[in-house]
Write an enzyme that holds these catalytic residues in place. Structure first.
Site, PDB file in Angstrom:
ATOM      1  N   GLU A 272      59.225  57.951 -45.919  1.00 29.24           N
ATOM      2  CA  GLU A 272      59.537  57.843 -44.495  1.00 29.24           C
ATOM      3  C   GLU A 272      59.594  56.382 -43.999  1.00 29.24           C
ATOM      4  O   GLU A 272      60.114  56.124 -42.915  1.00 29.24           O
ATOM      5  CB  GLU A 272      58.514  58.656 -43.690  1.00 29.24           C
TER       6      GLU A 272
ATOM      7  N   ASP B  63      63.322  71.275 -43.554  1.00 28.11           N
ATOM      8  CA  ASP B  63      63.236  72.692 -43.940  1.00 28.11           C
ATOM      9  C   ASP B  63      63.113  73.529 -42.671  1.00 28.11           C
ATOM     10  O   ASP B  63      63.039  72.977 -41.576  1.00 28.11           O
ATOM     11  CB  ASP B  63      62.017  72.917 -44.839  1.00 28.11           C
TER      12      ASP B  63
ATOM     13  N   MET C 258      52.678  67.375 -39.358  1.00 34.93           N
ATOM     14  CA  MET C 258      51.232  67.300 -39.628  1.00 34.93           C
ATOM     15  C   MET C 258      50.544  66.040 -39.079  1.00 34.93           C
ATOM     16  O   MET C 258      49.378  65.804 -39.396  1.00 34.93           O
ATOM     17  CB  MET C 258      50.993  67.428 -41.137  1.00 34.93           C
TER      18      MET C 258
HETATM   19  N1  ADE Z   1      56.795  68.657 -42.613  1.00 29.75           N
HETATM   20  C1  ADE Z   1      57.998  68.994 -43.099  1.00 29.75           C
HETATM   21  N2  ADE Z   1      58.139  70.331 -43.164  1.00 29.75           N
HETATM   22  C2  ADE Z   1      56.981  70.845 -42.715  1.00 29.75           C
HETATM   23  C3  ADE Z   1      56.507  72.172 -42.555  1.00 29.75           C
HETATM   24  N3  ADE Z   1      57.257  73.210 -42.893  1.00 29.75           N
HETATM   25  N4  ADE Z   1      55.244  72.347 -42.077  1.00 29.75           N
HETATM   26  C4  ADE Z   1      54.478  71.277 -41.754  1.00 29.75           C
HETATM   27  N5  ADE Z   1      54.879  70.008 -41.885  1.00 29.75           N
HETATM   28  C5  ADE Z   1      56.115  69.790 -42.369  1.00 29.75           C
END
Ligand code: ADE
Length: 249
Positions: free
Chosen positions: A30, A217, A193
């Site tokens: 990142e 995702d 997170m």
């Molecule tokens: N960062 C990227 N994808 C995530 C997900 N599905 N849950 C938590 N943090 C993430």
């Protein structure tokens, strides 16, 4: 003499106004583009976090990898506030998409953030409410949101950029039911997170912050597979937006 005093006052006020911007990512991927473009770099380690102080597109910045999760994010942000005297914070990285309008690699810019795993509801509090805080919401700065939005639209095009609520917790979400709950309980657009932990610290220090997240995702049953395929593209999207922001700040 009068002229000299005036010049000194002008110079001091100009220096006082200069921004020093913390740019934070949770993982190497990142911040890698940002580090590769930095000049006059001074590197220092504090509590295992490496802080890169220097110039990025001629702006004073401190770039660092916070590590994953809320504690790492809060601790490293606090060090940046206390030791590096930053007056603006940009968090850049990837997230899981919650809102159905979002496609992988789209970008969500925080209007506010919540800590979705904070739960003292047994005492009658709202889900996500942090005891002692007025609300569940940790707000981003309006001016930084606008700059981020304009930059994101320049980098990715208008139809890939959204402003919305970002939910943060110490969990990688990969479950449809959890996605629905985050949408119903918090109106979340994206889940990650670190963001709300950084925003929590920033709000306590009354320091403007914005979080920029590109979707790696959809936080559903295939999230872990999509994540591996798209994490680098999404991370780069977000970092490029930050670079563009620096030109506008
Ligand atoms: N960062 C990227 N994808 C995530 C997900 N599905 N849950 C938590 N943090 C993430």
């Amino acid at each position: 003499m009068k002229k000299f005093t005036l010049l000194l006052a002008l110079l001091t006020s100009t220096l006082a106004m200069a921004d020093r911007i913390a740019i934070i990512g949770a993982m190497d991927s990142e911040i890698k583009i940002l580090l590769s473009e930095m000049k006059e770099v001074k590197k220092e380690e504090r509590a295992t976090v490496v802080f890169y102080e220097g110039k990025l597109l001629n702006k004073d910045v401190v770039v660092f990898k916070s590590g994953i999760g809320k504690v790492n994010a809060a601790m490293s942000t606090t060090i940046a506030m206390e030791e590096y005297d930053v007056n603006k914070i940009i968090f850049t990285g990837v997230a899981g998409a919650i809102n159905k309008n979002l496609n992988i690699t789209d970008v969500v810019i925080s209007d506010y953030l919540v800590q979705h795993d904070y739960d003292t509801t047994i005492f009658g509090s709202k889900k996500g409410a942090v005891p002692g805080s007025v609300d569940t919401k940790f707000f981003a700065d309006k001016q930084l949101i606008n700059i981020a939005k304009n930059s994101a639209q320049k980098v990715l095009g208008k139809n890939k950029v959204y402003i919305g609520t970002i939910a943060t917790g110490d969990q990688f979400i990969a479950d449809k039911k959890a996605v629905e709950a985050l949408e119903t309980d918090f109106g979340a657009w994206a889940v990650e997170m670190e963001g709300a932990a950084v925003a929590h610290v920033a709000n306590l220090y009354k320091t403007p912050i914005v979080v920029i997240r590109s979707m790696s995702d959809k936080a559903d049953g295939s999230a872990h597979m999509n994540y591996n395929d798209f994490v680098n593209i999404a991370a780069d999207n977000s970092a490029k937006i930050v670079m563009n922001m620096l030109l506008e700040m």
